[in-house]
Design a protein around this motif. Sequence first.
Motif, mmCIF file in Angstrom:
data_model
loop_
_atom_site.group_PDB
_atom_site.id
_atom_site.type_symbol
_atom_site.label_atom_id
_atom_site.label_comp_id
_atom_site.label_asym_id
_atom_site.label_seq_id
_atom_site.Cartn_x
_atom_site.Cartn_y
_atom_site.Cartn_z
ATOM 1 N N ARG A 221 3.105 -1.656 2.999
ATOM 2 C CA ARG A 221 3.354 -1.347 1.596
ATOM 3 C C ARG A 221 2.345 -2.046 0.677
ATOM 4 O O ARG A 221 1.626 -2.945 1.095
ATOM 5 C CB ARG A 221 4.788 -1.694 1.187
ATOM 6 N N PHE A 222 2.337 -1.546 -0.560
ATOM 7 C CA PHE A 222 1.407 -2.085 -1.551
ATOM 8 C C PHE A 222 2.099 -3.133 -2.407
ATOM 9 O O PHE A 222 3.234 -2.947 -2.826
ATOM 10 C CB PHE A 222 0.938 -0.969 -2.495
ATOM 11 N N TYR A 223 1.364 -4.226 -2.655
ATOM 12 C CA TYR A 223 1.816 -5.200 -3.648
ATOM 13 C C TYR A 223 0.827 -5.151 -4.803
ATOM 14 O O TYR A 223 -0.354 -5.389 -4.621
ATOM 15 C CB TYR A 223 1.857 -6.614 -3.060
ATOM 16 N N LEU B 107 -0.953 4.596 -17.157
ATOM 17 C CA LEU B 107 -1.530 3.460 -16.427
ATOM 18 C C LEU B 107 -0.987 3.405 -15.005
ATOM 19 O O LEU B 107 -1.732 3.156 -14.061
ATOM 20 C CB LEU B 107 -1.221 2.157 -17.176
ATOM 21 N N ASN B 108 0.307 3.657 -14.873
ATOM 22 C CA ASN B 108 0.893 3.670 -13.522
ATOM 23 C C ASN B 108 0.258 4.744 -12.658
ATOM 24 O O ASN B 108 -0.052 4.522 -11.493
ATOM 25 C CB ASN B 108 2.406 3.882 -13.591
ATOM 26 N N LEU B 109 0.049 5.897 -13.262
ATOM 27 C CA LEU B 109 -0.548 7.015 -12.535
ATOM 28 C C LEU B 109 -1.963 6.646 -12.078
ATOM 29 O O LEU B 109 -2.365 6.928 -10.944
ATOM 30 C CB LEU B 109 -0.582 8.242 -13.454
ATOM 31 N N ARG B 110 -2.721 6.005 -12.972
ATOM 32 C CA ARG B 110 -4.082 5.592 -12.612
ATOM 33 C C ARG B 110 -4.057 4.609 -11.446
ATOM 34 O O ARG B 110 -4.860 4.694 -10.529
ATOM 35 C CB ARG B 110 -4.766 4.923 -13.808
ATOM 36 N N ARG B 111 -3.111 3.679 -11.511
ATOM 37 C CA ARG B 111 -3.060 2.666 -10.443
ATOM 38 C C ARG B 111 -2.605 3.293 -9.124
ATOM 39 O O ARG B 111 -3.081 2.919 -8.061
ATOM 40 C CB ARG B 111 -2.142 1.510 -10.857
ATOM 41 N N GLU B 112 -1.708 4.286 -9.223
ATOM 42 C CA GLU B 112 -1.277 4.980 -7.999
ATOM 43 C C GLU B 112 -2.464 5.693 -7.356
ATOM 44 O O GLU B 112 -2.651 5.678 -6.144
ATOM 45 C CB GLU B 112 -0.161 5.987 -8.302
ATOM 46 N N LYS B 113 -3.267 6.348 -8.191
ATOM 47 C CA LYS B 113 -4.442 7.063 -7.666
ATOM 48 C C LYS B 113 -5.428 6.091 -7.036
ATOM 49 O O LYS B 113 -6.045 6.396 -6.008
ATOM 50 C CB LYS B 113 -5.140 7.826 -8.806
ATOM 51 N N LEU B 114 -5.602 4.945 -7.665
ATOM 52 C CA LEU B 114 -6.516 3.943 -7.115
ATOM 53 C C LEU B 114 -6.043 3.510 -5.724
ATOM 54 O O LEU B 114 -6.818 3.461 -4.772
ATOM 55 C CB LEU B 114 -6.597 2.731 -8.057
ATOM 56 N N LYS B 115 -4.749 3.226 -5.620
ATOM 57 C CA LYS B 115 -4.202 2.765 -4.343
ATOM 58 C C LYS B 115 -4.372 3.831 -3.260
ATOM 59 O O LYS B 115 -4.742 3.534 -2.133
ATOM 60 C CB LYS B 115 -2.726 2.385 -4.505
ATOM 61 N N LYS B 116 -4.118 5.079 -3.656
ATOM 62 C CA LYS B 116 -4.249 6.183 -2.701
ATOM 63 C C LYS B 116 -5.697 6.291 -2.201
ATOM 64 O O LYS B 116 -5.954 6.440 -1.010
ATOM 65 C CB LYS B 116 -3.833 7.485 -3.399
ATOM 66 N N ASN B 117 -6.627 6.186 -3.130
ATOM 67 C CA ASN B 117 -8.050 6.266 -2.777
ATOM 68 C C ASN B 117 -8.494 5.111 -1.885
ATOM 69 O O ASN B 117 -9.236 5.304 -0.928
ATOM 70 C CB ASN B 117 -8.912 6.284 -4.046
ATOM 71 N N LEU B 118 -8.032 3.916 -2.216
ATOM 72 C CA LEU B 118 -8.411 2.748 -1.415
ATOM 73 C C LEU B 118 -7.808 2.845 -0.018
ATOM 74 O O LEU B 118 -8.447 2.520 0.985
ATOM 75 C CB LEU B 118 -7.947 1.450 -2.107
ATOM 76 N N ASN B 119 -6.578 3.331 0.019
ATOM 77 C CA ASN B 119 -5.892 3.511 1.294
ATOM 78 C C ASN B 119 -6.658 4.490 2.194
ATOM 79 O O ASN B 119 -6.841 4.259 3.389
ATOM 80 C CB ASN B 119 -4.474 4.011 1.024
ATOM 81 N N ASN B 120 -7.141 5.570 1.574
ATOM 82 C CA ASN B 120 -7.937 6.545 2.343
ATOM 83 C C ASN B 120 -9.215 5.921 2.861
ATOM 84 O O ASN B 120 -9.594 6.110 4.019
ATOM 85 C CB ASN B 120 -8.311 7.740 1.456
#
Length: 419
Positions: free
Chosen positions: A68-70, A6-19
């Motif tokens: 940073r991300f919250y 789940l953490n990995l999925r959320r990290e990927k989401l954040k990375k994608n949104l950031n891009n």
Amino acid sequence: MTKDNLNLRREKLKKNLNNLSNGKPFLSIIFSGSSHALDRFVPDSTFFYFTGLEIQNASYVILFDGQRFYDALFLPPPNPMRERYEPIEISSGHLDKSGNADSTRKKAIRQTGFEAVHSNYELMDFLTKPLNIVKEIYLDFSIPQGAGSESAAAFYKEIREKMPHIVPKNLKDIAIKLRNIKDSSEISKIKKAVEIAIEAQNAIMDILTPGIYEYEVEAVVKYIFTRRGTQRESFATIIGSGKNSTILHYNQNRKLIGKNETVVCDLGVQKDGYCSDLTRTFPSSGKFTKEQRKYYEIVLEAQNLAIKTIKEGVTISHINKVVAEFYKSKGVAQYNFHGVSHHLGIDVHDGINVDEPLMEDSVITVEPGLYNQSRRIGFRIEDDVVVKKNGVEIISRDLIKDIAEIEKRLSKPRKKIIF
Ligand SMILES: [Mn+2]
């Protein structure tokens, strides 16, 4: 589902949104939905994908302030009145006088794997505070499938009304892109769901006979599903005999099954959040007629051809084309009513575009059919496969589909539908 996944999925989401937002500050909100009073709650599939949680009226919020991300989970606060009506295993708890999480909130943090858990009372505050820096908000524009869709639509509408100067952006495409590739825990859940669907198909082969109603066959399917601890079908089970076998989404299941009919049994179950979707077509009297056999053989050959075509990089459109051309060569193109494959996951139709190349570890169905409505003969054969670099893994390979095997099984004495 492990917290790591789940953490990995959320990290990927954040990375994608950031891009997508080019490193500028943004907010993202995914709402879990809610059910009508007596309905069984089904969480929004995107919320479930990123949180693994089945909690009503919960929101997963990401705030990126440029630095940073919250990451925060907003939950309904404790409510003794509500708990008289529904079990509430995880609630937000409160902050104590010195601003620390009380024991309920600590428990929520532990159980959800989120670093920050807040109460829904704090949500609007959390969202509106950074508005001087945030210019974009990511929401799921599409109305989520299933129960709770109205509440989700209302929720997103409220958010957009409260933030009129913020540019709303669609989160769905990113979520779908990530959901396209299944991790090992997802594949093992789909495999379990497939196993139960196979058990249901096998049970049908034990009881099918002319003179019973389609709904009696459905009852056996539901018995297997419920007994195996699942809470919902992937979709309303389709048991279509005779002319009903030619109607793709026939799910009334009211007809008496006659002699020498084709019976399309299209069913699936959601187990631990993941769906299966399997179809077999059986001869009601145990043996296919000569005419039925001709169609069945073509559909089976089409399915084998489709399965041989599938590998990483191929599109579903291409699979459709291969099957359509094959049908044309056999002179049955006019009986081909639908596409061959769809993605399978938390949703039975995981919404990935048919022109997107398949990725390794995508999971799709392979389900060609032929439907001659004037002859009242319909056939569909559907298996679920994991896409690999150079081919597929057929998850449902244990479910028989050759004519000889099916007829042999159906020639055994019929079991009575008594439990
Ligand atoms: Mn399907």
